[in-house]
Design a protein around this motif. Structure first.
Motif, PDB file in Angstrom:
ATOM      1  N   THR A 171     -20.736  20.448 -12.715  1.00 19.49           N
ATOM      2  CA  THR A 171     -19.511  20.206 -13.294  1.00 19.49           C
ATOM      3  C   THR A 171     -19.046  21.466 -14.383  1.00 19.49           C
ATOM      4  N   LEU A 172     -19.628  21.807 -15.001  1.00 18.08           N
ATOM      5  CA  LEU A 172     -19.383  23.450 -15.588  1.00 18.08           C
ATOM      6  C   LEU A 172     -19.183  24.374 -14.808  1.00 18.08           C
ATOM      7  N   ALA A 173     -19.530  24.689 -13.873  1.00 20.80           N
ATOM      8  CA  ALA A 173     -19.216  25.630 -12.874  1.00 20.80           C
ATOM      9  C   ALA A 173     -17.643  25.484 -12.307  1.00 20.80           C
ATOM     10  N   LYS A 174     -17.662  24.074 -12.082  1.00 22.82           N
ATOM     11  CA  LYS A 174     -16.404  23.910 -11.228  1.00 22.82           C
ATOM     12  C   LYS A 174     -15.080  23.998 -12.091  1.00 22.82           C
ATOM     13  N   ALA A 175     -15.639  23.608 -13.632  1.00 26.40           N
ATOM     14  CA  ALA A 175     -14.844  23.711 -14.789  1.00 26.40           C
ATOM     15  C   ALA A 175     -14.448  25.335 -15.090  1.00 26.40           C
ATOM     16  N   GLY A 176     -14.955  26.211 -14.610  1.00 30.01           N
ATOM     17  CA  GLY A 176     -15.254  27.686 -15.186  1.00 30.01           C
ATOM     18  C   GLY A 176     -15.522  27.743 -16.482  1.00 30.01           C
ATOM     19  N   TRP A 177     -16.416  26.835 -16.872  1.00 27.42           N
ATOM     20  CA  TRP A 177     -16.736  26.674 -18.383  1.00 27.42           C
ATOM     21  C   TRP A 177     -17.575  27.845 -18.934  1.00 27.42           C
ATOM     22  N   TRP A 178     -18.337  28.519 -17.931  1.00 32.23           N
ATOM     23  CA  TRP A 178     -19.051  29.843 -18.427  1.00 32.23           C
ATOM     24  C   TRP A 178     -18.129  30.889 -18.512  1.00 32.23           C
ATOM     25  N   ASP A 179     -16.841  30.949 -17.855  1.00 29.30           N
ATOM     26  CA  ASP A 179     -16.152  32.160 -17.707  1.00 29.30           C
ATOM     27  C   ASP A 179     -15.703  32.632 -19.317  1.00 29.30           C
ATOM     28  N   GLY A 180     -16.068  33.775 -19.417  1.00 25.37           N
ATOM     29  CA  GLY A 180     -15.809  34.469 -20.865  1.00 25.37           C
ATOM     30  C   GLY A 180     -16.527  34.237 -21.748  1.00 25.37           C
ATOM     31  N   LEU A 181     -17.777  33.486 -21.425  1.00 25.57           N
ATOM     32  CA  LEU A 181     -18.979  33.389 -22.312  1.00 25.57           C
ATOM     33  C   LEU A 181     -19.868  34.605 -22.129  1.00 25.57           C
ATOM     34  N   ALA A 182     -21.101  34.433 -22.655  1.00 28.29           N
ATOM     35  CA  ALA A 182     -22.014  35.673 -22.647  1.00 28.29           C
ATOM     36  C   ALA A 182     -23.527  35.471 -22.553  1.00 28.29           C
ATOM     37  N   ILE A 183     -23.978  36.482 -22.162  1.00 29.09           N
ATOM     38  CA  ILE A 183     -25.493  36.426 -22.207  1.00 29.09           C
ATOM     39  C   ILE A 183     -25.814  36.801 -23.655  1.00 29.09           C
ATOM     40  N   ASP A 241     -33.526  16.149 -28.074  1.00 31.20           N
ATOM     41  CA  ASP A 241     -32.681  16.826 -27.253  1.00 31.20           C
ATOM     42  C   ASP A 241     -33.185  17.326 -26.134  1.00 31.20           C
ATOM     43  N   ALA A 242     -32.413  16.948 -25.023  1.00 31.19           N
ATOM     44  CA  ALA A 242     -33.021  17.380 -23.651  1.00 31.19           C
ATOM     45  C   ALA A 242     -32.041  18.621 -23.033  1.00 31.19           C
ATOM     46  N   GLY A 243     -31.026  19.018 -23.586  1.00 25.80           N
ATOM     47  CA  GLY A 243     -30.169  19.977 -23.118  1.00 25.80           C
ATOM     48  C   GLY A 243     -29.134  19.369 -22.320  1.00 25.80           C
ATOM     49  N   THR A 244     -27.863  19.907 -22.388  1.00 27.55           N
ATOM     50  CA  THR A 244     -26.854  19.492 -21.291  1.00 27.55           C
ATOM     51  C   THR A 244     -26.827  20.246 -20.000  1.00 27.55           C
ATOM     52  N   GLY A 245     -27.460  21.465 -19.971  1.00 28.56           N
ATOM     53  CA  GLY A 245     -27.112  22.419 -18.826  1.00 28.56           C
ATOM     54  C   GLY A 245     -26.155  23.556 -18.910  1.00 28.56           C
ATOM     55  N   ALA A 246     -25.443  23.408 -20.411  1.00 29.77           N
ATOM     56  CA  ALA A 246     -24.435  24.410 -20.829  1.00 29.77           C
ATOM     57  C   ALA A 246     -25.175  25.647 -20.997  1.00 29.77           C
ATOM     58  N   GLU A 247     -26.138  25.618 -21.807  1.00 26.38           N
ATOM     59  CA  GLU A 247     -26.889  26.767 -22.365  1.00 26.38           C
ATOM     60  C   GLU A 247     -27.987  27.083 -21.269  1.00 26.38           C
ATOM     61  N   LEU A 248     -28.214  27.983 -20.372  1.00 30.61           N
ATOM     62  CA  LEU A 248     -29.311  28.383 -19.400  1.00 30.61           C
ATOM     63  C   LEU A 248     -29.775  29.777 -19.684  1.00 30.61           C
ATOM     64  N   TYR A 249     -31.183  29.479 -19.248  1.00 34.36           N
ATOM     65  CA  TYR A 249     -31.920  30.634 -19.308  1.00 34.36           C
ATOM     66  C   TYR A 249     -32.721  31.320 -17.870  1.00 34.36           C
ATOM     67  N   ALA A 250     -33.057  32.364 -17.747  1.00 37.20           N
ATOM     68  CA  ALA A 250     -33.864  32.819 -16.622  1.00 37.20           C
ATOM     69  C   ALA A 250     -35.069  33.597 -16.992  1.00 37.20           C
ATOM     70  N   MET A 277     -31.609  39.535  -9.461  1.00 38.07           N
ATOM     71  CA  MET A 277     -32.216  39.566 -10.864  1.00 38.07           C
ATOM     72  C   MET A 277     -32.310  40.645 -11.773  1.00 38.07           C
ATOM     73  N   GLU A 278     -32.343  41.917 -11.028  1.00 34.07           N
ATOM     74  CA  GLU A 278     -32.436  43.121 -11.591  1.00 34.07           C
ATOM     75  C   GLU A 278     -31.538  43.135 -12.789  1.00 34.07           C
ATOM     76  N   HIS A 279     -30.074  42.458 -12.683  1.00 33.49           N
ATOM     77  CA  HIS A 279     -29.124  42.496 -13.584  1.00 33.49           C
ATOM     78  C   HIS A 279     -29.541  41.769 -14.880  1.00 33.49           C
ATOM     79  N   LEU A 280     -30.344  40.944 -14.737  1.00 33.12           N
ATOM     80  CA  LEU A 280     -30.871  40.078 -15.971  1.00 33.12           C
ATOM     81  C   LEU A 280     -32.062  40.800 -16.582  1.00 33.12           C
ATOM     82  N   SER A 281     -33.187  41.242 -15.738  1.00 33.42           N
ATOM     83  CA  SER A 281     -34.362  41.513 -16.150  1.00 33.42           C
ATOM     84  C   SER A 281     -34.308  42.894 -17.044  1.00 33.42           C
ATOM     85  N   THR A 282     -33.224  43.723 -16.391  1.00 38.77           N
ATOM     86  CA  THR A 282     -33.144  44.969 -17.432  1.00 38.77           C
ATOM     87  C   THR A 282     -32.172  45.210 -18.441  1.00 38.77           C
TER      88      THR A 282
END
Lengths: 316, 316
Positions: free
Chosen positions: B82-94, B197-206, B229-234
């Motif tokens: 649902t969040l991806a289809k809404a583009g919810w993360w677009d413009g947010l950040a790591i 609180d079990a989290g909604t899925g809007a805040e994710l981690y790898a 993965m290297e774009h996150l791990s580095t």
């Protein structure tokens, strides 16, 4: 620790409300913070390597590596000291960065007999046998999930050996007849070619991903990164096979790599680790295996040896 | 796989010369390369997230995340779609990068009721119970190193549960009564506050380090990074507590995060994973646990579930 795991399992059955009815148990970090001064062990200057990488846009990059304690890997740690005292790594480079595996450094021309950098005098010969500390003459076959009745109940469950525990500040795996150091995040080991080449210690790597335990007893472990790990783990990954860099320009230069004992006394970094033979470490390990601090709902009832990092701090 | 481990242990007793007297056994990679076409399973476009981070000096940074299969974490994976289809993360950040732990992304203002980004309509409620798949009404207490006679011999030895195995392409831990997805390198999970609180899925981690298995059954696992993965791990590690970045400028912008099914058909990435229910996977897992390719001297005789990554490839 087994008993503690069973107690923790019982805790899992408590309703959530019970978690709020008493002050929260200490977290692993709180237990370590409360350790007595005499539970900490000084890391000797001859057991501490100081590696300076070329600075990047964010500033200096200094990595501290603790050499493993006797009796493990002694021919290799002796060679590493000899190489550091000779300044052998100075001007060499990090040549490889493979995601979820290792960063490796040494002589980029090591494979080229004509250009390879000569090793200093006094290097020790190394053999496969050096990987494992033989506790007696008979080798036991390893069946991690078999009958553990012959191993101490205090050993951790391990997927790679009948048990794992800690000795002199280091995680080890053991079958009760042999014991050997294990590969965890931050472990530093000795690069080698095909067996029977056991490596000299001139080519080193640090683990930057999930513990590659399949390397245990196959490669000599010589130490672990105790500060500055982020300078290795965030290096760009190499694009060639095994994460080697495609061009020399991608390599990170090593400005110098020295033993702390070679630095002027005033400049020597001073670190200490929490003794693994004290009650606070046992409590810390139990807390890592049975997280009861408020964030957690279900204590695991266990932990693998690499998920119980030995606490290290700057000496106060 | 237990039997194979015992056979492997027997191999360990062979002298080195015996390793040269026959062609080398296939490596895990060679076994995977030899898998039949029908042993690979297509990852559906609705199960695949495409995350584009702002390009850096080295170029574009695209990360591909596979959502976990039913029945695991379904309220959260539904929310993520649902969040991806809404583009919810677009413009947010790591917002966070903690060495040997996790990289986390979402709304930097999530904690500020006045500025927090509103969630899209249609989000599912989530509860702690969703973490674990209950196989029947009775819960078994966990004692990883206790008697395993009640669990199948094909389960892997595990330090966090009586056994671990694979289901529908995913590593899981199980006590025979419940099963749950595990945290390995590259696992994507749902950030949350304090229980309940079990989290909604809007805040994710790898996960970017050693498997933090103590999070199992405490946090919802929603997927895994299968490429990029290297774009996150580095990413540079954050300097604040828990690796949060000290300044907004340090955060990596998320340009967009979409389901592959939302991309034009021609642009859709096509991946497949090796079925965990086929003989080639069993042979691959055994080879990971008992490395017999020429580099290795001593097969471990076991492996932890996170050291047997499910093979994923671009569809041919």
């Amino acid at each position: 620790m087994k008993t503690a795991f069973i107690l923790a399992a019982a805790l899992m059955a408590l309703p959530a409300i019970a978690r709020d009815s008493s002050p929260p148990p200490p977290s692993p970090g709180e237990l370590v913070a409360g350790a007595a001064a005499d539970e900490w062990v000084t890391i000797l200057p001859d057991d501490l390597l100081v590696m300076d990488l070329a600075p990047d846009a964010r500033g200096p990059r200094r990595v501290f590596i603790q050499l493993i304690a006797p009796p493990y890997s002694q021919p290799w740690t002796a060679n590493v000291r000899t190489l550091a005292k000779a300044g052998w790594w100075d001007g060499l480079a990090i040549v490889r960065s493979q995601d979820n595996y290792v960063v490796q450094w040494g002589d980029p021309d090591a494979e080229d007999a004509g250009k390879a950098k000569a090793l200093p005098k006094g290097m020790h010969a190394t053999t496969e046998q050096g990987y494992v500390r033989q506790l007696d003459a008979v080798a036991m076959l390893i069946d991690p999930c078999g009958d553990r009745s012959h191993v101490p109940a205090t050993w951790l469950c391990d997927a790679y050996a009948p048990g794992a525990t800690f000795r002199s500040g280091w995680p080890i795996a053991t079958d009760g007849v042999r014991e050997w150091p294990v590969h965890c995040y931050g472990t530093v080991g000795v690069g080698r070619g095909m067996s029977p080449d056991a490596g000299t210690g001139a080519e080193l790597y640090a683990v930057i991903g999930h513990a590659p335990r399949h390397l245990d007893r196959n490669i000599a472990v010589v130490g672990r990164v105790i500060e500055g790990m982020e300078h290795l783990s965030t290096l760009p990954r190499g694009t060639e096979a095994l994460g080697f860099y495609a061009t020399p320009a991608e390599r990170t230069p090593i400005v110098s790599m020295r033993l702390a004992s070679e630095l002027p006394a005033a400049d020597r970094p001073r670190f200490e680790y929490l003794s693994t033979e004290v009650i606070t470490f046992a409590r810390y390990a139990d807390a890592r295996a049975n997280r009861r601090d408020p964030f957690f709902i279900a204590p695991a009832g266990g932990a693998d040896v690499c998920n119980i990092p030995v606490p290290v701090r700057r000496a106060p």
